[in-house]
Design a protein around this motif. Structure first.
Motif, mmCIF file in Angstrom:
data_model
loop_
_atom_site.group_PDB
_atom_site.id
_atom_site.type_symbol
_atom_site.label_atom_id
_atom_site.label_comp_id
_atom_site.label_asym_id
_atom_site.label_seq_id
_atom_site.Cartn_x
_atom_site.Cartn_y
_atom_site.Cartn_z
ATOM 1 N N ASN A 50 43.889 39.892 50.620
ATOM 2 C CA ASN A 50 44.234 38.811 49.767
ATOM 3 C C ASN A 50 44.231 37.414 50.483
ATOM 4 O OD1 ASN A 50 45.008 40.225 47.441
ATOM 5 N ND2 ASN A 50 46.913 40.644 48.255
ATOM 6 N N LYS A 73 39.861 35.948 40.473
ATOM 7 C CA LYS A 73 39.161 37.295 40.185
ATOM 8 C C LYS A 73 38.309 37.145 39.151
ATOM 9 C CE LYS A 73 40.206 42.287 40.477
ATOM 10 N NZ LYS A 73 41.248 43.198 40.502
ATOM 11 N N TYR A 87 35.217 31.964 44.056
ATOM 12 C CA TYR A 87 35.694 32.023 45.477
ATOM 13 C C TYR A 87 35.799 30.751 46.252
ATOM 14 C CZ TYR A 87 30.765 31.630 45.788
ATOM 15 O OH TYR A 87 29.313 31.334 45.770
#
Length: 217
Positions: A50, A73, A87
């Motif tokens: 994570n 996500k 991201y």
């Protein structure tokens, strides 16, 4: 016959580094990754578990794995704020981070390419930097006293603002209403403005339409 001789001769010449095994030649600089982003400004994010770190164009991990960088996500690309980020990524030398404060509500700030926090996490939502500016929702919190149960009572004001790479709030865009600062009722407020050039803003107003504004930056 001549061609066959040349091919045979070439095959007999040892390759440079042939004394190494394929495993030695292809030894990874960073291994065990779950996800890899795209390069932006010389760095790309890499995910392990994570946490995310950043590698440079030589594959060297230059920012260690950490859990405070912003990503989603399932990013919502229709949004202008942190929900948009699939991201972590650097823009104008800065990458968004998040910190859950003592009230259980997340605030956002930015790190530089050394991993140092240069804009403290004090905004309820932020956009990515563009042309040296970002849009953030800033809260002003004032203690007004205590209720009969001796619990502190705060008054909040919220302003959508233009922020530069130093973290300076340069221009108030508009006041924001309807933000409930309770962990149980809190919803991430949407960003309603975006820099469309280094001199112009597009701003969504209360009627849900867009206006072009020229801030004095």
């Amino acid at each position: 016959m001549k061609r066959l001789f040349i091919i045979t001769l070439l095959l007999s010449i040892p390759m440079i580094g042939s004394s190494q095994t394929l495993e030695e030649i292809n030894t990874p600089t960073v291994s065990g990754l779950d996800q890899i982003g795209s390069f932006s400004e010389g760095l790309t994010a890499v995910k392990k578990g994570n946490e995310w770190g950043f590698i440079d164009e030589d594959g060297i991990l230059v920012i260690g794995f950490r859990g405070d960088v912003v990503w989603n996500k399932t990013p919502n690309t229709a949004k202008l704020g942190v929900e948009n980020l699939g991201y972590p990524q650097f823009k104008n030398g800065l990458c968004a981070i998040k910190v859950v404060k003592e009230d259980g509500i997340t605030r956002y700030g930015f790190i530089d390419k050394k991993g140092t926090i240069v804009i403290p996490a004090e905004f309820l939502n932020v956009s990515q930097f563009n042309d040296g500016h970002t849009i953030g929702i800033y809260e002003k919190k004032v203690l007004r006293g205590k209720n009969p149960y001796q619990l502190r009572i705060y008054e909040y004001d919220f302003t959508e603002v233009v922020v530069n790479t130093k973290g300076e709030m340069l221009w108030p865009i508009q006041e924001r209403q309807g933000i409930v600062m309770s962990k149980k009722l809190y919803e991430l407020p949407e960003i309603h403005a975006s820099m469309i050039s280094d001199k112009l803003l597009m701003v969504k107003d209360k009627t849900n339409t867009w206006n072009i504004v020229k801030p004095k930056l």
